[in-house]
Design an enzyme around this catalytic site. Structure first.
Site, PDB file in Angstrom:
ATOM      1  NE  ARG A  92      -3.422 -37.998  29.399  1.00  0.00           N
ATOM      2  CZ  ARG A  92      -4.274 -39.025  29.291  1.00  0.00           C
ATOM      3  NH1 ARG A  92      -4.567 -39.759  30.336  1.00  0.00           N
ATOM      4  NH2 ARG A  92      -4.826 -39.307  28.128  1.00  0.00           N
ATOM      5  CG  ASP A 152     -10.078 -36.772  28.798  1.00  0.00           C
ATOM      6  OD1 ASP A 152      -9.281 -37.606  29.222  1.00  0.00           O
ATOM      7  OD2 ASP A 152      -9.739 -35.590  28.545  1.00  0.00           O
ATOM      8  NE  ARG A 155      -8.950 -39.907  23.280  1.00  0.00           N
ATOM      9  CZ  ARG A 155      -7.757 -39.540  23.754  1.00  0.00           C
ATOM     10  NH1 ARG A 155      -7.601 -39.333  25.051  1.00  0.00           N
ATOM     11  NH2 ARG A 155      -6.746 -39.367  22.948  1.00  0.00           N
ATOM     12  CG  HIS A 179      -6.155 -34.912  29.906  1.00  0.00           C
ATOM     13  ND1 HIS A 179      -6.937 -35.662  29.075  1.00  0.00           N
ATOM     14  CD2 HIS A 179      -4.910 -34.909  29.350  1.00  0.00           C
ATOM     15  CE1 HIS A 179      -6.207 -36.087  28.047  1.00  0.00           C
ATOM     16  NE2 HIS A 179      -4.975 -35.647  28.202  1.00  0.00           N
TER      17      HIS A 179
HETATM   18  N1  LIG Z   1      -3.902 -32.203  26.608  1.00  0.00           N
HETATM   19  C1  LIG Z   1      -4.123 -33.270  25.871  1.00  0.00           C
HETATM   20  O1  LIG Z   1      -5.279 -33.725  25.754  1.00  0.00           O
HETATM   21  C2  LIG Z   1      -2.947 -33.915  25.173  1.00  0.00           C
HETATM   22  C3  LIG Z   1      -3.134 -34.828  24.134  1.00  0.00           C
HETATM   23  C4  LIG Z   1      -2.012 -35.377  23.518  1.00  0.00           C
HETATM   24  C5  LIG Z   1      -0.742 -35.027  23.950  1.00  0.00           C
HETATM   25  N2  LIG Z   1      -0.602 -34.133  24.984  1.00  0.00           N
HETATM   26  C6  LIG Z   1       0.715 -33.719  25.480  1.00  0.00           C
HETATM   27  O2  LIG Z   1       1.267 -32.758  24.601  1.00  0.00           O
HETATM   28  C7  LIG Z   1       2.691 -32.743  24.747  1.00  0.00           C
HETATM   29  C8  LIG Z   1       3.354 -32.827  23.380  1.00  0.00           C
HETATM   30  O3  LIG Z   1       3.088 -34.122  22.833  1.00  0.00           O
HETATM   31  P1  LIG Z   1       3.678 -34.519  21.394  1.00  0.00           P
HETATM   32  O4  LIG Z   1       3.171 -35.868  21.112  1.00  0.00           O
HETATM   33  O5  LIG Z   1       3.472 -33.389  20.426  1.00  0.00           O
HETATM   34  O6  LIG Z   1       5.245 -34.594  21.750  1.00  0.00           O
HETATM   35  P2  LIG Z   1       6.449 -34.512  20.700  1.00  0.00           P
HETATM   36  O7  LIG Z   1       7.621 -35.141  21.384  1.00  0.00           O
HETATM   37  O8  LIG Z   1       6.030 -35.000  19.372  1.00  0.00           O
HETATM   38  O9  LIG Z   1       6.709 -32.929  20.570  1.00  0.00           O
HETATM   39  C9  LIG Z   1       7.163 -32.140  21.603  1.00  0.00           C
HETATM   40  C10 LIG Z   1       7.881 -30.961  20.983  1.00  0.00           C
HETATM   41  O10 LIG Z   1       8.242 -30.055  22.035  1.00  0.00           O
HETATM   42  C11 LIG Z   1       9.501 -29.512  21.694  1.00  0.00           C
HETATM   43  N3  LIG Z   1      10.101 -28.954  22.909  1.00  0.00           N
HETATM   44  C12 LIG Z   1      10.659 -29.620  23.951  1.00  0.00           C
HETATM   45  N4  LIG Z   1      11.085 -28.730  24.873  1.00  0.00           N
HETATM   46  C13 LIG Z   1      10.796 -27.491  24.409  1.00  0.00           C
HETATM   47  C14 LIG Z   1      10.991 -26.190  24.898  1.00  0.00           C
HETATM   48  N5  LIG Z   1      11.563 -25.964  26.082  1.00  0.00           N
HETATM   49  N6  LIG Z   1      10.566 -25.148  24.145  1.00  0.00           N
HETATM   50  C15 LIG Z   1       9.972 -25.357  22.942  1.00  0.00           C
HETATM   51  N7  LIG Z   1       9.785 -26.575  22.411  1.00  0.00           N
HETATM   52  C16 LIG Z   1      10.184 -27.632  23.133  1.00  0.00           C
HETATM   53  C17 LIG Z   1      10.270 -30.683  21.092  1.00  0.00           C
HETATM   54  O11 LIG Z   1      11.378 -30.237  20.330  1.00  0.00           O
HETATM   55  C18 LIG Z   1       9.183 -31.346  20.264  1.00  0.00           C
HETATM   56  O12 LIG Z   1       9.151 -30.844  18.934  1.00  0.00           O
HETATM   57  C19 LIG Z   1       3.014 -33.944  25.664  1.00  0.00           C
HETATM   58  O13 LIG Z   1       3.206 -33.507  26.992  1.00  0.00           O
HETATM   59  C20 LIG Z   1       1.767 -34.799  25.556  1.00  0.00           C
HETATM   60  O14 LIG Z   1       1.595 -35.654  26.671  1.00  0.00           O
HETATM   61  C21 LIG Z   1      -1.683 -33.580  25.580  1.00  0.00           C
END
Ligand SMILES: NC(=O)c1ccc[n+]([C@@H]2O[C@H](COP(=O)([O-])OP(=O)(O)OC[C@H]3O[C@@H](n4cnc5c(N)ncnc54)[C@H](O)[C@@H]3O)[C@@H](O)[C@H]2O)c1
Length: 308
Positions: A92, A152, A155, A179
């Site tokens: 991450r 987490d 899980r 995380h």
């Molecule tokens: N906090 C958690 O527990 C957790 C869990 C899973 C994923 N995540 C994180 O969430 C984030 C998104 O993951 P995902 O799998 O949905 O990714 P993804 O690639 O499927 O989606 C990301 C989206 O963000 C959009 N985007 C990019 N830059 C942007 C901007 N400046 N303004 C608006 N939209 C924008 C993209 O067009 C895309 O649709 C990642 O950083 C991932 O690591 C966090």
């Protein structure tokens, strides 16, 4: 019957795997009245909104549309799930440079229209980006929340439940800290109905490794994690909007907390209409305390390299 607040608007920025699944979860739960989807890729937000709107005859009264930042004006909660996600093998923290950059413009756009809502950050590395959001938004600490170690901990509870053959809802167990790879399992506090749970060393190792490495495993298998994080975000959103005061392991700014200050980390916190109302004091074992402080130091050294 579900209690829906009369007028509650949630805006989701980033409608990828996490954002779109969160939107769908909120739609099914019917606890909010308005849901706005924003994405840098406008077509993606439009497509998701259209697809979900066609399900409204089967669900109910949520008004949903693909919008823009001006829609943040009336938002109670703004969820940020925009940005790069982990590719197989990436941590991450590897995402920090790419995602810290896009947060500049996202936060600027939010605060242009909203200074009263709650910002809920999901983008990774979530603890550091929650800290970045706090600094760049000027919002008070209680109204900038990271999803933290709620996922987490879910899980962890699931895996303990599998081991003990007990429903995970009845397992009380916490992961705190980052995380990410330095997260800390609180074995000393794991219990069912107040009764402490016993594990041998091998069980502890297997359960914790499966908890910590869950995202890597899922990303290798299907490219992204989406369902459980969406349910975790829904849990936080409902606790805020319904003023529940639920205790959730969200990421929040810590001050003089078990020797840790000026960093966002996941810890059990009371979440209600004000956001994070209170962080709960924890009695940590010696090893847990050392690991928690190491987790904080790891994130602080990453934050020190950022321009805030
Ligand atoms: N906090 C958690 O527990 C957790 C869990 C899973 C994923 N995540 C994180 O969430 C984030 C998104 O993951 P995902 O799998 O949905 O990714 P993804 O690639 O499927 O989606 C990301 C989206 O963000 C959009 N985007 C990019 N830059 C942007 C901007 N400046 N303004 C608006 N939209 C924008 C993209 O067009 C895309 O649709 C990642 O950083 C991932 O690591 C966090």
């Amino acid at each position: 019957m579900k209690t829906q607040l009369r007028s509650s608007r949630v805006v989701i920025i980033g409608t990828g795997a996490v954002g779109a699944t969160t939107a769908y979860t909120l739609l099914l739960r019917e606890r909010i009245s308005e849901l706005v989807l924003i994405d840098a890729n406008k077509e993606k937000a439009l497509g998701e909104a259209l697809d979900m709107n066609h399900g409204l005859p089967f669900t109910g009264g949520v008004k949903l549309w693909a919008g823009d930042y001006s829609d943040c004006a009336d938002a109670d909660i703004i969820v940020i799930a925009a940005g790069a996600s982990q590719r197989p093998g990436e941590t991450r923290i590897d995402l920090l440079k790419r995602n810290a950059g896009i947060f500049d413009s996202i936060i600027q756009n939010i605060v242009k229209y909203n200074n009263h809502g709650i910002i809920l950050v999901a983008t990774n590395p979530v603890d550091i980006l929650s800290y970045v959001t706090l600094k760049k938004s000027g919002f008070p600490t209680n109204r900038v929340i990271g999803s933290g170690t709620l996922l987490d901990s879910a899980r962890f509870r699931y895996l303990i439940g599998q081991n003990k053959k007990i429903n995970p809802r009845s397992i009380h167990a916490h992961i705190i800290g980052e995380h990410g790879d330095s997260e800390v399992p609180l074995w000393s506090l794991a219990n069912v109905a107040g009764i402490g749970l016993e594990f041998n060393e091998q069980e502890r190792e297997e359960i914790f490794n499966s908890t910590k490495n869950a995202a890597y495993e899922i990303i290798n298998a299907k490219g992204a994690t989406s369902y459980a994080i969406a349910l975790a975000l829904d849990r936080i959103i409902v606790s805020i909007l319904q003023n529940e005061g639920s205790v959730l392991n969200v990421s929040t700014l810590l001050t003089d907390y078990n020797g840790v200050s000026d960093v966002y980390l996941g810890v059990p916190s009371i979440v209600d209409r004000t956001g994070v109302r209170q962080v709960l004091d924890l009695q940590l074992g010696d090893a847990e305390l050392t690991q928690f402080q190491a987790s904080a130091n790891k994130l602080k050294s990453e934050i020190a390299n950022l321009e805030l």
